[in-house]
Design a protein around this motif. Sequence first.
Motif, PDB file in Angstrom:
ATOM      1  N   THR A  32       0.783  -1.059  -0.095  1.00  0.00           N
ATOM      2  CA  THR A  32      -0.097  -0.006  -0.006  1.00  0.00           C
ATOM      3  C   THR A  32       0.770   1.389  -0.112  1.00  0.00           C
ATOM      4  N   GLU A  33       2.215   1.044   0.323  1.00  0.00           N
ATOM      5  CA  GLU A  33       3.005   2.174   0.489  1.00  0.00           C
ATOM      6  C   GLU A  33       2.631   3.169   1.541  1.00  0.00           C
ATOM      7  N   ASN A  34       1.844   2.829   2.409  1.00  0.00           N
ATOM      8  CA  ASN A  34       1.663   3.744   3.744  1.00  0.00           C
ATOM      9  C   ASN A  34       2.531   3.594   4.593  1.00  0.00           C
ATOM     10  N   ILE A  35       2.710   4.750   5.381  1.00  0.00           N
ATOM     11  CA  ILE A  35       3.975   4.706   6.237  1.00  0.00           C
ATOM     12  C   ILE A  35       3.320   4.305   7.646  1.00  0.00           C
ATOM     13  N   PHE A  36       4.283   3.577   8.472  1.00  0.00           N
ATOM     14  CA  PHE A  36       3.677   3.035   9.812  1.00  0.00           C
ATOM     15  C   PHE A  36       5.098   3.413  10.768  1.00  0.00           C
ATOM     16  N   VAL A  37       4.384   3.502  12.101  1.00  0.00           N
ATOM     17  CA  VAL A  37       5.636   3.707  13.278  1.00  0.00           C
ATOM     18  C   VAL A  37       5.582   2.405  13.843  1.00  0.00           C
ATOM     19  N   VAL A  38       6.577   2.013  14.423  1.00  0.00           N
ATOM     20  CA  VAL A  38       6.849   0.646  15.091  1.00  0.00           C
ATOM     21  C   VAL A  38       6.905   1.062  16.847  1.00  0.00           C
TER      22      VAL A  38
END
Length: 65
Positions: A32-38
């Motif tokens: 999806t190329e969505n950014i996420f934070v871990v």
Amino acid sequence: MKKPIYNYNLEQCNKLFKKGVHPIGIGRNDKTENIFVVFRAESKYFDMLSAVLYEELQGYTSPNC
């Protein structure tokens, strides 16, 4: 080691940062190329996430936002 939590809600992540929750990484979903934070799955993350969700339900916005 605690399990990682992947949070795609960047507005929510910013609120967690302001409450002192520190990320362990960031990434981008390959499909999806969505950014996420871990984040690390620990009690502080879940406590502050509950506080953020409660504030959102109450319509509260922090003066620092």
